[in-house]
Motif scaffolding. Structure first.
Motif, PDB file in Angstrom:
ATOM      1  N   MET A 113       0.845  -1.198   0.000  1.00 30.41           N
ATOM      2  CA  MET A 113       0.000   0.000   0.000  1.00 30.41           C
ATOM      3  C   MET A 113       0.881   1.250   0.000  1.00 30.41           C
ATOM      4  O   MET A 113       1.934   1.263   0.627  1.00 30.41           O
ATOM      5  CB  MET A 113      -0.895   0.009   1.251  1.00 30.41           C
ATOM      6  CG  MET A 113      -1.849   1.184   1.299  1.00 30.41           C
ATOM      7  SD  MET A 113      -2.937   1.118   2.746  1.00 30.41           S
ATOM      8  CE  MET A 113      -4.106  -0.140   2.268  1.00 30.41           C
ATOM      9  N   THR A 114       0.426   2.287  -0.718  1.00 31.33           N
ATOM     10  CA  THR A 114       1.231   3.505  -0.776  1.00 31.33           C
ATOM     11  C   THR A 114       1.213   4.225   0.576  1.00 31.33           C
ATOM     12  O   THR A 114       0.289   4.059   1.381  1.00 31.33           O
ATOM     13  CB  THR A 114       0.683   4.475  -1.828  1.00 31.33           C
ATOM     14  OG1 THR A 114      -0.631   4.869  -1.429  1.00 31.33           O
ATOM     15  CG2 THR A 114       0.652   3.843  -3.212  1.00 31.33           C
ATOM     16  N   ARG A 115       2.240   5.020   0.745  1.00 30.21           N
ATOM     17  CA  ARG A 115       2.345   5.820   1.975  1.00 30.21           C
ATOM     18  C   ARG A 115       1.134   6.759   2.093  1.00 30.21           C
ATOM     19  O   ARG A 115       0.571   6.947   3.162  1.00 30.21           O
ATOM     20  CB  ARG A 115       3.660   6.623   1.878  1.00 30.21           C
ATOM     21  CG  ARG A 115       4.057   7.345   3.134  1.00 30.21           C
ATOM     22  CD  ARG A 115       5.389   8.063   2.931  1.00 30.21           C
ATOM     23  NE  ARG A 115       5.748   8.799   4.114  1.00 30.21           N
ATOM     24  CZ  ARG A 115       6.527   8.351   5.087  1.00 30.21           C
ATOM     25  NH1 ARG A 115       7.042   7.146   4.995  1.00 30.21           N
ATOM     26  NH2 ARG A 115       6.792   9.076   6.144  1.00 30.21           N
ATOM     27  N   ARG A 116       0.746   7.305   0.946  1.00 35.81           N
ATOM     28  CA  ARG A 116      -0.372   8.256   0.943  1.00 35.81           C
ATOM     29  C   ARG A 116      -1.669   7.583   1.407  1.00 35.81           C
ATOM     30  O   ARG A 116      -2.412   8.132   2.223  1.00 35.81           O
ATOM     31  CB  ARG A 116      -0.526   8.780  -0.484  1.00 35.81           C
ATOM     32  CG  ARG A 116      -1.451   9.951  -0.554  1.00 35.81           C
ATOM     33  CD  ARG A 116      -1.365  10.553  -1.939  1.00 35.81           C
ATOM     34  NE  ARG A 116      -2.265  11.671  -2.055  1.00 35.81           N
ATOM     35  CZ  ARG A 116      -2.365  12.395  -3.144  1.00 35.81           C
ATOM     36  NH1 ARG A 116      -1.623  12.123  -4.166  1.00 35.81           N
ATOM     37  NH2 ARG A 116      -3.217  13.394  -3.178  1.00 35.81           N
ATOM     38  N   LYS A 117      -1.936   6.401   0.858  1.00 29.78           N
ATOM     39  CA  LYS A 117      -3.174   5.692   1.219  1.00 29.78           C
ATOM     40  C   LYS A 117      -3.146   5.292   2.701  1.00 29.78           C
ATOM     41  O   LYS A 117      -4.150   5.395   3.410  1.00 29.78           O
ATOM     42  CB  LYS A 117      -3.306   4.454   0.326  1.00 29.78           C
ATOM     43  CG  LYS A 117      -4.705   3.869   0.287  1.00 29.78           C
ATOM     44  CD  LYS A 117      -4.793   2.917  -0.890  1.00 29.78           C
ATOM     45  CE  LYS A 117      -5.925   1.949  -0.756  1.00 29.78           C
ATOM     46  NZ  LYS A 117      -5.913   0.926  -1.796  1.00 29.78           N
ATOM     47  N   THR A 118      -1.995   4.823   3.137  1.00 37.10           N
ATOM     48  CA  THR A 118      -1.855   4.455   4.550  1.00 37.10           C
ATOM     49  C   THR A 118      -2.201   5.640   5.450  1.00 37.10           C
ATOM     50  O   THR A 118      -2.945   5.517   6.430  1.00 37.10           O
ATOM     51  CB  THR A 118      -0.401   4.001   4.839  1.00 37.10           C
ATOM     52  OG1 THR A 118      -0.140   2.826   4.102  1.00 37.10           O
ATOM     53  CG2 THR A 118      -0.188   3.730   6.318  1.00 37.10           C
ATOM     54  N   ASN A 119      -1.691   6.785   5.082  1.00 31.44           N
ATOM     55  CA  ASN A 119      -1.924   7.952   5.929  1.00 31.44           C
ATOM     56  C   ASN A 119      -3.354   8.465   5.825  1.00 31.44           C
ATOM     57  O   ASN A 119      -3.896   9.007   6.800  1.00 31.44           O
ATOM     58  CB  ASN A 119      -0.886   9.042   5.620  1.00 31.44           C
ATOM     59  CG  ASN A 119       0.460   8.664   6.242  1.00 31.44           C
ATOM     60  OD1 ASN A 119       0.626   8.717   7.454  1.00 31.44           O
ATOM     61  ND2 ASN A 119       1.407   8.217   5.429  1.00 31.44           N
ATOM     62  N   THR A 120      -3.991   8.242   4.670  1.00 34.84           N
ATOM     63  CA  THR A 120      -5.418   8.589   4.550  1.00 34.84           C
ATOM     64  C   THR A 120      -6.230   7.726   5.514  1.00 34.84           C
ATOM     65  O   THR A 120      -7.109   8.215   6.237  1.00 34.84           O
ATOM     66  CB  THR A 120      -5.894   8.347   3.096  1.00 34.84           C
ATOM     67  OG1 THR A 120      -5.155   9.196   2.243  1.00 34.84           O
ATOM     68  CG2 THR A 120      -7.378   8.645   2.966  1.00 34.84           C
ATOM     69  N   ILE A 121      -5.930   6.434   5.537  1.00 37.07           N
ATOM     70  CA  ILE A 121      -6.621   5.525   6.459  1.00 37.07           C
ATOM     71  C   ILE A 121      -6.423   5.980   7.903  1.00 37.07           C
ATOM     72  O   ILE A 121      -7.378   6.059   8.690  1.00 37.07           O
ATOM     73  CB  ILE A 121      -6.109   4.075   6.265  1.00 37.07           C
ATOM     74  CG1 ILE A 121      -6.655   3.504   4.954  1.00 37.07           C
ATOM     75  CG2 ILE A 121      -6.506   3.188   7.453  1.00 37.07           C
ATOM     76  CD1 ILE A 121      -6.141   2.112   4.622  1.00 37.07           C
ATOM     77  N   LEU A 122      -5.198   6.336   8.232  1.00 34.86           N
ATOM     78  CA  LEU A 122      -4.918   6.739   9.623  1.00 34.86           C
ATOM     79  C   LEU A 122      -5.634   8.041   9.985  1.00 34.86           C
ATOM     80  O   LEU A 122      -6.092   8.204  11.116  1.00 34.86           O
ATOM     81  CB  LEU A 122      -3.405   6.874   9.838  1.00 34.86           C
ATOM     82  CG  LEU A 122      -2.633   5.548   9.797  1.00 34.86           C
ATOM     83  CD1 LEU A 122      -1.140   5.791   9.893  1.00 34.86           C
ATOM     84  CD2 LEU A 122      -3.098   4.616  10.926  1.00 34.86           C
ATOM     85  N   GLN A 123      -5.753   8.936   9.017  1.00 39.55           N
ATOM     86  CA  GLN A 123      -6.480  10.193   9.285  1.00 39.55           C
ATOM     87  C   GLN A 123      -7.950   9.914   9.564  1.00 39.55           C
ATOM     88  O   GLN A 123      -8.553  10.497  10.465  1.00 39.55           O
ATOM     89  CB  GLN A 123      -6.362  11.131   8.092  1.00 39.55           C
ATOM     90  CG  GLN A 123      -5.027  11.863   8.035  1.00 39.55           C
ATOM     91  CD  GLN A 123      -4.838  12.641   6.747  1.00 39.55           C
ATOM     92  OE1 GLN A 123      -5.755  12.786   5.952  1.00 39.55           O
ATOM     93  NE2 GLN A 123      -3.630  13.108   6.538  1.00 39.55           N
ATOM     94  N   ILE A 124      -8.527   9.003   8.800  1.00 40.06           N
ATOM     95  CA  ILE A 124      -9.942   8.669   9.006  1.00 40.06           C
ATOM     96  C   ILE A 124     -10.126   7.998  10.379  1.00 40.06           C
ATOM     97  O   ILE A 124     -11.046   8.315  11.133  1.00 40.06           O
ATOM     98  CB  ILE A 124     -10.456   7.739   7.880  1.00 40.06           C
ATOM     99  CG1 ILE A 124     -10.435   8.484   6.551  1.00 40.06           C
ATOM    100  CG2 ILE A 124     -11.858   7.221   8.194  1.00 40.06           C
ATOM    101  CD1 ILE A 124     -10.664   7.601   5.342  1.00 40.06           C
ATOM    102  N   LEU A 125      -9.204   7.096  10.706  1.00 44.10           N
ATOM    103  CA  LEU A 125      -9.309   6.422  12.009  1.00 44.10           C
ATOM    104  C   LEU A 125      -9.111   7.408  13.160  1.00 44.10           C
ATOM    105  O   LEU A 125      -9.762   7.300  14.205  1.00 44.10           O
ATOM    106  CB  LEU A 125      -8.296   5.274  12.099  1.00 44.10           C
ATOM    107  CG  LEU A 125      -8.535   4.088  11.146  1.00 44.10           C
ATOM    108  CD1 LEU A 125      -7.456   3.025  11.337  1.00 44.10           C
ATOM    109  CD2 LEU A 125      -9.923   3.477  11.353  1.00 44.10           C
TER     110      LEU A 125
END
Ligand code: SF4
Length: 211
Positions: A1-13
């Motif tokens: 998974m890209t760094r960007r997508k990972t961080n999007t998930i973490l922002q939502i969580l």
């Protein structure tokens, strides 16, 4: 998974679980270490039931190092694997006295030399106790990270390494808590609630990761 997508998930969580933090009760570093050791394969709630009396009997490293093993076992016998944990806690306290001047070490590798302390426990002590970057991988973190595709790893150690590659060190501690909260409330082991999951759109749903 890209760094960007990972961080999007973490922002939502982070927006979903604004109060994500440890549920263990503790007042100082010593109590945190003991509680985290006790929490292996046991719920935080169960640990919180035994620690008040335990900390009253053994308020510091010195008293724990000199503890009577039978008495120590009795105080924690409602926690899973209590005999091994009692033995490890006493042995760890003795080593902390002898090798670390009675101070709980703040270096990851030093913590790993203590009985009963593995990577997960050491990461929690480093991050929660000392405020340094640490990313502990427990059963929830392992499951959620690999179901979502944030990691593709068989072991918690591999998952830890892969997550750390994509996440800024300042966010490692919070990532640990967010994935635990999500694993407890939505991405449950047996019945993940994908229909109501706030990160469903970004998740790879590798549901063979059941544990
Ligand atoms: S979509 Fe399903 S598998 Fe993915 S994180 Fe959410 S609950 Fe877990």
């Amino acid at each position: 998974m890209t760094r960007r997508k990972t961080n999007t998930i973490l922002q939502i969580l982070a927006a979903t679980y604004p109060d994500a933090s440890t549920r263990l009760h503790y007042d100082n570093l010593y109590q945190l270490m003991v509680a985290v050791v006790l929490s292996a394969q046991c719920t935080d709630e169960q640990v919180n039931k035994v620690t008040p009396a335990l900390f009253k009997h053994y308020p510091d490293i010195n008293s724990l190092a000199n503890a009577d093993l039978n008495e120590l076992e009795k105080l924690i016998n409602r926690v899973g694997l209590f005999r091994a944990k009692a033995k490890n806690l006493k042995a760890a306290a003795i080593i902390i006295q002898e090798r670390f001047n009675g101070q709980i070490p703040d270096q990851f590798e030093d913590l790993l030399t203590l009985p009963g302390i593995g990577r997960k426990t050491a990461n929690v002590i480093i991050s929660v106790g000392f405020g340094k970057p640490g990313l502990a991988v427990d059963t929830h973190v392992q499951r959620v990270a690999n179901r979502t595709g944030m990691a593709r790893a068989k072991t918690p150690h591999q998952t830890e390494v892969q997550l750390k590659q994509n996440i800024d060190p300042k966010d490692w501690n919070q990532t640990h808590h967010l994935l635990i909260f999500h694993g407890r409330q939505i991405c449950k082991a047996r019945n993940p609630l994908c229909d109501v999951c706030p990160i469903e759109k970004y998740c790879e749903k590798n549901l063979e990761m059941n544990k």
